[in-house]
Design a protein around this motif. Structure first.
Motif, PDB file in Angstrom:
ATOM      1  N   ILE A  16       0.907  -1.350   0.205  1.00  0.00           N
ATOM      2  CA  ILE A  16       0.065   0.027  -0.077  1.00  0.00           C
ATOM      3  C   ILE A  16       0.820   1.206  -0.215  1.00  0.00           C
ATOM      4  O   ILE A  16       1.710   1.430   0.898  1.00  0.00           O
ATOM      5  N   ASP A  17       0.767   2.136  -0.853  1.00  0.00           N
ATOM      6  CA  ASP A  17       1.543   3.500  -1.047  1.00  0.00           C
ATOM      7  C   ASP A  17       0.530   4.503  -0.813  1.00  0.00           C
ATOM      8  O   ASP A  17      -0.902   4.172  -0.727  1.00  0.00           O
ATOM      9  N   SER A  18       1.248   5.809  -0.901  1.00  0.00           N
ATOM     10  CA  SER A  18       0.083   6.869  -1.006  1.00  0.00           C
ATOM     11  C   SER A  18      -1.050   6.985  -2.057  1.00  0.00           C
ATOM     12  O   SER A  18      -2.164   7.327  -1.578  1.00  0.00           O
ATOM     13  N   MET A  19      -0.685   6.454  -3.258  1.00  0.00           N
ATOM     14  CA  MET A  19      -1.820   6.510  -4.178  1.00  0.00           C
ATOM     15  C   MET A  19      -2.930   5.611  -3.700  1.00  0.00           C
ATOM     16  O   MET A  19      -4.114   5.863  -3.827  1.00  0.00           O
ATOM     17  N   THR A  20      -2.553   4.405  -3.408  1.00  0.00           N
ATOM     18  CA  THR A  20      -3.518   3.201  -2.952  1.00  0.00           C
ATOM     19  C   THR A  20      -4.301   4.044  -1.737  1.00  0.00           C
ATOM     20  O   THR A  20      -5.662   3.865  -1.472  1.00  0.00           O
ATOM     21  N   THR A  21      -3.609   4.475  -0.853  1.00  0.00           N
ATOM     22  CA  THR A  21      -4.251   5.103   0.418  1.00  0.00           C
ATOM     23  C   THR A  21      -5.486   6.093   0.083  1.00  0.00           C
ATOM     24  O   THR A  21      -6.436   6.096   0.646  1.00  0.00           O
ATOM     25  N   SER A  22      -5.203   6.966  -1.229  1.00  0.00           N
ATOM     26  CA  SER A  22      -5.993   7.875  -1.537  1.00  0.00           C
ATOM     27  C   SER A  22      -6.984   7.172  -2.000  1.00  0.00           C
ATOM     28  O   SER A  22      -8.349   7.816  -1.850  1.00  0.00           O
ATOM     29  N   VAL A  23      -6.918   6.235  -2.793  1.00  0.00           N
ATOM     30  CA  VAL A  23      -8.277   5.452  -3.480  1.00  0.00           C
ATOM     31  C   VAL A  23      -9.029   4.796  -2.295  1.00  0.00           C
ATOM     32  O   VAL A  23     -10.131   4.806  -2.394  1.00  0.00           O
ATOM     33  N   LEU A  24      -8.341   4.297  -1.193  1.00  0.00           N
ATOM     34  CA  LEU A  24      -8.956   3.866  -0.114  1.00  0.00           C
ATOM     35  C   LEU A  24     -10.019   4.903   0.878  1.00  0.00           C
ATOM     36  O   LEU A  24     -10.878   4.475   0.973  1.00  0.00           O
ATOM     37  N   ALA A  25      -9.301   5.723   0.814  1.00  0.00           N
ATOM     38  CA  ALA A  25      -9.875   6.925   1.861  1.00  0.00           C
ATOM     39  C   ALA A  25     -11.103   7.681   0.994  1.00  0.00           C
ATOM     40  O   ALA A  25     -12.275   7.573   1.463  1.00  0.00           O
ATOM     41  N   GLY A  26     -10.743   7.582  -0.463  1.00  0.00           N
ATOM     42  CA  GLY A  26     -12.101   7.972  -1.410  1.00  0.00           C
ATOM     43  C   GLY A  26     -13.317   7.049  -1.152  1.00  0.00           C
ATOM     44  O   GLY A  26     -14.557   7.453  -1.284  1.00  0.00           O
ATOM     45  N   ASP A  27     -12.822   5.727  -1.349  1.00  0.00           N
ATOM     46  CA  ASP A  27     -14.039   4.732  -1.330  1.00  0.00           C
ATOM     47  C   ASP A  27     -14.496   4.772   0.020  1.00  0.00           C
ATOM     48  O   ASP A  27     -15.865   4.416   0.138  1.00  0.00           O
ATOM     49  N   LEU A  28     -13.863   5.046   1.236  1.00  0.00           N
ATOM     50  CA  LEU A  28     -14.529   4.941   2.462  1.00  0.00           C
ATOM     51  C   LEU A  28     -15.308   6.117   2.517  1.00  0.00           C
ATOM     52  O   LEU A  28     -16.585   6.143   3.186  1.00  0.00           O
ATOM     53  N   GLU A  29     -15.221   7.186   1.940  1.00  0.00           N
ATOM     54  CA  GLU A  29     -15.873   8.510   1.857  1.00  0.00           C
ATOM     55  C   GLU A  29     -17.217   8.082   1.129  1.00  0.00           C
ATOM     56  O   GLU A  29     -18.365   8.694   1.620  1.00  0.00           O
ATOM     57  N   ARG A  30     -17.093   7.572   0.237  1.00  0.00           N
ATOM     58  CA  ARG A  30     -18.396   7.324  -0.624  1.00  0.00           C
ATOM     59  C   ARG A  30     -19.146   6.385   0.087  1.00  0.00           C
ATOM     60  O   ARG A  30     -20.321   6.312   0.039  1.00  0.00           O
ATOM     61  N   TRP A  31     -18.640   5.160   0.690  1.00  0.00           N
ATOM     62  CA  TRP A  31     -19.146   4.095   1.308  1.00  0.00           C
ATOM     63  C   TRP A  31     -19.971   4.585   2.574  1.00  0.00           C
ATOM     64  O   TRP A  31     -20.900   4.170   2.781  1.00  0.00           O
ATOM     65  N   CYS A  32     -19.373   5.222   3.459  1.00  0.00           N
ATOM     66  CA  CYS A  32     -19.871   5.883   4.992  1.00  0.00           C
ATOM     67  C   CYS A  32     -19.823   7.070   5.279  1.00  0.00           C
ATOM     68  O   CYS A  32     -20.342   7.485   6.365  1.00  0.00           O
ATOM     69  N   GLY A  33     -19.315   7.961   4.222  1.00  0.00           N
ATOM     70  CA  GLY A  33     -19.260   9.308   4.711  1.00  0.00           C
ATOM     71  C   GLY A  33     -18.322   9.826   5.332  1.00  0.00           C
ATOM     72  O   GLY A  33     -18.185  10.996   5.562  1.00  0.00           O
ATOM     73  N   VAL A  34     -17.261   8.945   5.821  1.00  0.00           N
ATOM     74  CA  VAL A  34     -16.248   9.787   6.557  1.00  0.00           C
ATOM     75  C   VAL A  34     -15.060  10.042   5.647  1.00  0.00           C
ATOM     76  O   VAL A  34     -14.870   9.484   4.855  1.00  0.00           O
ATOM     77  N   GLN A  35     -14.757  11.405   6.433  1.00  0.00           N
ATOM     78  CA  GLN A  35     -13.487  12.093   5.587  1.00  0.00           C
ATOM     79  C   GLN A  35     -12.433  12.107   6.256  1.00  0.00           C
ATOM     80  O   GLN A  35     -12.519  12.534   7.418  1.00  0.00           O
ATOM     81  N   LEU A  36     -11.420  11.196   6.029  1.00  0.00           N
ATOM     82  CA  LEU A  36     -10.308  11.140   6.840  1.00  0.00           C
ATOM     83  C   LEU A  36      -9.442  12.286   6.635  1.00  0.00           C
ATOM     84  O   LEU A  36      -9.313  13.020   5.656  1.00  0.00           O
TER      85      LEU A  36
END
Length: 97
Positions: A42-62
């Motif tokens: 996992i790198d910074s790009m993948t982390t960005s994708v994960l954060a975006g998915d989480l925001e769409r999925w549950c509304g949390v903005q890390l």
């Protein structure tokens, strides 16, 4: 997801496991929940994708400085649930002096 109360660390960990496995083209079962995500590449790009998915999925903005890669799936799930709780908590009243 319907409400913040419905989102548990276990549910978030399973979501993360599915998304990470898809991104890394791995079987979800191959991702140990107690190994740092960085061990899986996992790198910074993948982390960005994960954060975006989480925001769409549950509304949390890390937070921008969130580094999911250094965390295990379990720790990342706990962090997401804690951030979601902070975001949905009503503001505290301040006492006037």
């Amino acid at each position: 997801m319907s409400t913040a109360q419905d989102i548990t660390p276990g549910l978030v960990a399973e979501r993360l496991r599915q998304v990470v496995a898809e991104l890394l083209e791995m079987a979800p079962a191959d991702l140990d929940t107690d190994v740092p995500l960085s061990a899986f590449g996992i790198d910074s790009m993948t982390t960005s994708v994960l954060a975006g998915d989480l925001e769409r999925w549950c509304g949390v903005q890390l937070p921008q400085d969130a580094s999911l890669g250094r965390l295990t799936l379990t720790e990342a799930a706990d962090e997401v649930v804690a951030e979601l709780a902070r975001a949905t908590r009503p503001p505290q009243q301040t006492k006037e002096r």
